[in-house]
Design an enzyme around this catalytic site. Sequence first.
Site, PDB file in Angstrom:
ATOM      1  N   GLU A  75       0.814  -1.220   0.000  1.00  0.00           N
ATOM      2  CA  GLU A  75       0.000   0.000   0.000  1.00  0.00           C
ATOM      3  C   GLU A  75       0.851   1.276   0.000  1.00  0.00           C
ATOM      4  O   GLU A  75       0.353   2.352   0.319  1.00  0.00           O
ATOM      5  CB  GLU A  75      -0.977   0.007   1.184  1.00  0.00           C
ATOM      6  CG  GLU A  75      -2.030  -1.082   1.134  1.00  0.00           C
ATOM      7  CD  GLU A  75      -2.964  -1.040  -0.081  1.00  0.00           C
ATOM      8  OE1 GLU A  75      -2.810  -0.146  -0.936  1.00  0.00           O
ATOM      9  OE2 GLU A  75      -3.832  -1.924  -0.163  1.00  0.00           O
ATOM     10  N   HIS A  94      -3.324   1.826   8.608  1.00  0.00           N
ATOM     11  CA  HIS A  94      -4.333   1.037   7.902  1.00  0.00           C
ATOM     12  C   HIS A  94      -4.480  -0.294   8.634  1.00  0.00           C
ATOM     13  O   HIS A  94      -3.498  -1.000   8.856  1.00  0.00           O
ATOM     14  CB  HIS A  94      -3.885   0.830   6.453  1.00  0.00           C
ATOM     15  CG  HIS A  94      -4.627  -0.268   5.777  1.00  0.00           C
ATOM     16  ND1 HIS A  94      -6.002  -0.296   5.701  1.00  0.00           N
ATOM     17  CD2 HIS A  94      -4.191  -1.396   5.177  1.00  0.00           C
ATOM     18  CE1 HIS A  94      -6.365  -1.397   5.077  1.00  0.00           C
ATOM     19  NE2 HIS A  94      -5.297  -2.084   4.753  1.00  0.00           N
ATOM     20  N   HIS A  96      -7.220  -3.866   9.667  1.00  0.00           N
ATOM     21  CA  HIS A  96      -8.278  -4.771   9.197  1.00  0.00           C
ATOM     22  C   HIS A  96      -9.140  -5.206  10.382  1.00  0.00           C
ATOM     23  O   HIS A  96      -9.516  -6.367  10.468  1.00  0.00           O
ATOM     24  CB  HIS A  96      -7.666  -6.019   8.551  1.00  0.00           C
ATOM     25  CG  HIS A  96      -6.927  -5.771   7.276  1.00  0.00           C
ATOM     26  ND1 HIS A  96      -6.371  -6.770   6.526  1.00  0.00           N
ATOM     27  CD2 HIS A  96      -6.673  -4.630   6.599  1.00  0.00           C
ATOM     28  CE1 HIS A  96      -5.785  -6.260   5.445  1.00  0.00           C
ATOM     29  NE2 HIS A  96      -5.950  -4.966   5.474  1.00  0.00           N
ATOM     30  N   HIS A 157     -12.165  -4.148   2.348  1.00  0.00           N
ATOM     31  CA  HIS A 157     -10.773  -4.186   2.763  1.00  0.00           C
ATOM     32  C   HIS A 157     -10.602  -3.840   4.251  1.00  0.00           C
ATOM     33  O   HIS A 157     -10.339  -4.726   5.055  1.00  0.00           O
ATOM     34  CB  HIS A 157     -10.003  -3.226   1.846  1.00  0.00           C
ATOM     35  CG  HIS A 157      -8.530  -3.290   1.990  1.00  0.00           C
ATOM     36  ND1 HIS A 157      -7.670  -2.826   1.028  1.00  0.00           N
ATOM     37  CD2 HIS A 157      -7.748  -3.750   2.987  1.00  0.00           C
ATOM     38  CE1 HIS A 157      -6.429  -3.011   1.426  1.00  0.00           C
ATOM     39  NE2 HIS A 157      -6.458  -3.561   2.616  1.00  0.00           N
TER      40      HIS A 157
HETATM   41 ZN    ZN Z   1      -5.069  -3.905   3.994  1.00  0.00          ZN
END
Ligand code: ZN
Length: 214
Positions: A75, A94, A96, A157
């Site tokens: 990313e 970021h 999850h 995502h």
């Molecule tokens: Zn991710």
Amino acid sequence: MLFEEIRNNIASLGKEIAASGFNLGTWGNISARIDDDHFAITPSGIAYETITAEDIIVIDLAGNIIKGNKKPSIELPLHSAIYKAKKNIKAIIHTHSVCCTAFAIARKPIPAVCEDMIQIVGGQVEVAEYFLPGSNELALSAITALKGKTACILANHGLLTAADTLDEAYKISQIVEKSAQAVIYANSMGGAIELSQSDVDFMRDFYLNQYGQK
Ligand SMILES: [Zn+2]
């Protein structure tokens, strides 16, 4: 040296996030701005439990690796584009986490219902249009979804938060996950009640200008 301090901070936050259960395995990524042209980012495919400061890559906004011998997170374009577009952003996380992922796979925004989330995000958490991980299109859709906010959902995502410190970005990740969980619970009781835009604006202004020991 600032480079080393930021690499240390990212590595230790990575361990904290792993312990929180927000990211399983090697997914998720963390970055922090060093100056106008440089930032540091977590490597691809290394478990946060074992990550060290030396694993963190220092990179410039043109994509040249300045320090570190690992491959950066997939990313990287997402982080790089946000630092280029938003000069005030100094940290991006970021994750999850489960409840944010539930909103991501349903492609539904997290509504402006919890006061703490409203204060820290600036309103409902929008969903960025779906594009494949690592793509420039995903970066652009995230920038659009972040307009005026400190967090956005990446469709199918997870969550992305952007703030002026790593601690603040992590606090936003925690508050948004808690709020997402609360909304899912409320949906079993007829749904959560959204607050008005004027109430949202009041609380955001309070958080930015008066909250805490200001
Ligand atoms: Zn991710």
